[in-house]
Design an enzyme around this catalytic site. Structure first.
Site, mmCIF file in Angstrom:
data_model
loop_
_atom_site.group_PDB
_atom_site.id
_atom_site.type_symbol
_atom_site.label_atom_id
_atom_site.label_comp_id
_atom_site.label_asym_id
_atom_site.label_seq_id
_atom_site.Cartn_x
_atom_site.Cartn_y
_atom_site.Cartn_z
ATOM 1 N N GLU A 68 35.150 39.194 48.360
ATOM 2 C CA GLU A 68 36.113 39.760 49.310
ATOM 3 C C GLU A 68 35.762 39.439 50.756
ATOM 4 O OE1 GLU A 68 38.338 43.946 50.484
ATOM 5 O OE2 GLU A 68 36.589 44.009 49.172
ATOM 6 N N ASP A 89 33.659 42.317 44.319
ATOM 7 C CA ASP A 89 33.974 43.261 45.392
ATOM 8 C C ASP A 89 32.678 43.977 45.742
ATOM 9 O OD1 ASP A 89 34.948 45.099 47.183
ATOM 10 O OD2 ASP A 89 36.741 45.557 46.017
ATOM 11 N N ILE A 91 31.888 46.275 47.969
ATOM 12 C CA ILE A 91 32.111 47.724 48.022
ATOM 13 C C ILE A 91 33.607 47.957 47.859
ATOM 14 C CG2 ILE A 91 31.892 49.901 49.286
ATOM 15 C CD1 ILE A 91 29.615 48.722 50.886
ATOM 16 N N ASP A 92 34.007 48.465 46.718
ATOM 17 C CA ASP A 92 35.398 48.850 46.501
ATOM 18 C C ASP A 92 35.527 50.320 46.895
ATOM 19 O OD1 ASP A 92 38.074 48.746 45.579
ATOM 20 O OD2 ASP A 92 37.450 49.756 43.737
ATOM 21 N N THR A 94 35.891 51.094 50.520
ATOM 22 C CA THR A 94 35.099 51.095 51.753
ATOM 23 C C THR A 94 35.394 52.296 52.640
ATOM 24 O OG1 THR A 94 34.898 48.685 51.726
ATOM 25 C CG2 THR A 94 34.550 49.764 53.830
ATOM 26 N N ASP A 222 39.567 43.465 43.058
ATOM 27 C CA ASP A 222 39.802 44.897 42.824
ATOM 28 C C ASP A 222 39.856 45.233 41.344
ATOM 29 O OD1 ASP A 222 40.069 45.749 45.549
ATOM 30 O OD2 ASP A 222 42.055 44.833 45.596
#
Length: 270
Positions: A68, A89, A91-92, A94, A222
């Site tokens: 990402e 990802d 940090i999904d 954030t 995601d």
């Protein structure tokens, strides 16, 4: 082979999880904005992706990578030569991470093919919530697991008894439309949950914590890992007009719930 890929995904997610949890304890600030003033990226996002990328590159230097944040904070792709691509990802969720809401995730999947969810074949997926320590994993035909516990979707229910998750766009205009859809859907289901991390929402479907989940506008990172996890737990995971899930649309849940919800969402113009 898939077991080895899953082990690498899991070990990499755990290493990144330690990093982002430590950075959260030290304090987090916004490093940059992306698509809108509310679409943020933190230094921890970038550090996490850099760490994940370095671990995977050492272990499998010929694989592709699609993350990402990228080196410049913009999503970027390295094609690789092996035919496999890691979809990451770092940090999904954030915004949850920024506000210290303990509902965010590291999502790592490896797929055969390019980073196109319409054509790829997912080979392994791992989703870790560093705050809770919950670790979700799956391989095709190998089932889905929360730690050592095998997962299964919640049993069929009438739509009126379904707990449904969703998410909202960073675009204010799109969010306004999504709010209108939710307002029409809410009287027809048990309740709506909007928890702020798509990967964990799909894992909640896999673990039976949600009956269904839908959203438009998700990027490949995601859902690459979590869609596989949900599917291996018995969920029907579909996109628009019967196609695989993509940025256009994703809907997941027990099959009869999905079919009933799909009809209502189409009627509401989701």
């Amino acid at each position: 082979m898939t077991d080895d890929l899953l082990t690498l995904a899991r070990d990499t997610a755990l290493a990144a999880g330690e990093l982002v949890k430590r950075r959260r304890a030290e304090g987090v600030t916004v490093a940059d904005l992306k698509s809108s003033p509310v679409d943020v990226v933190t230094n921890a996002d970038r550090e996490s992706e850099a760490l994940i990328r370095s671990i995977l590159a050492r272990a499998r230097p010929n694989d592709g990578f699609f993350g990402e944040e990228g080196a410049s904070g913009i999503a970027e792709q390295d094609a690789g030569t092996s035919g496999l691509t890691w979809i990451v990802d770092p940090i999904d969720g954030t915004v949850n991470y920024l506000y210290d809401i303990p509902h965010y995730a590291i999502s790592i999947a490896v797929v055969e093919g390019t980073p196109d969810p319409l054509t790829w074949t997912a080979l392994a997926g791992c989703v870790l919530n560093p705050a809770s320590g919950e670790l979700y994993t799956a391989t095709p035909g190998g089932g889905a697991f929360l730690g050592e516990q095998r997962l299964a979707v919640a049993p069929a229910v009438e739509l009126s008894q379904a707990l449904v998750g969703t998410g909202f766009s960073y675009s204010s205009q799109t969010r306004a439309h999504q709010g209108r859809v939710v307002a029409r859907l809410l009287p027809e289901v048990r309740d709506i949950r909007r928890m702020g991390a798509a990967a964990l929402d799909l894992c909640a479907v896999a673990s039976g914590r949600l009956n269904a989940y839908y959203e438009r506008g998700l990027s490949p990172w995601d859902h690459a890992a979590a869609a596989l996890i949900a599917r291996e737990a018995g969920a029907l995971v579909v996109g628009e007009n019967g196609r695989p899930p993509s940025k256009e649309f994703i809907l997941a849940g027990e099959e009869s719930v999905v079919r009933a919800l799909e009809l209502r969402l189409l009627h509401f113009g989701v």
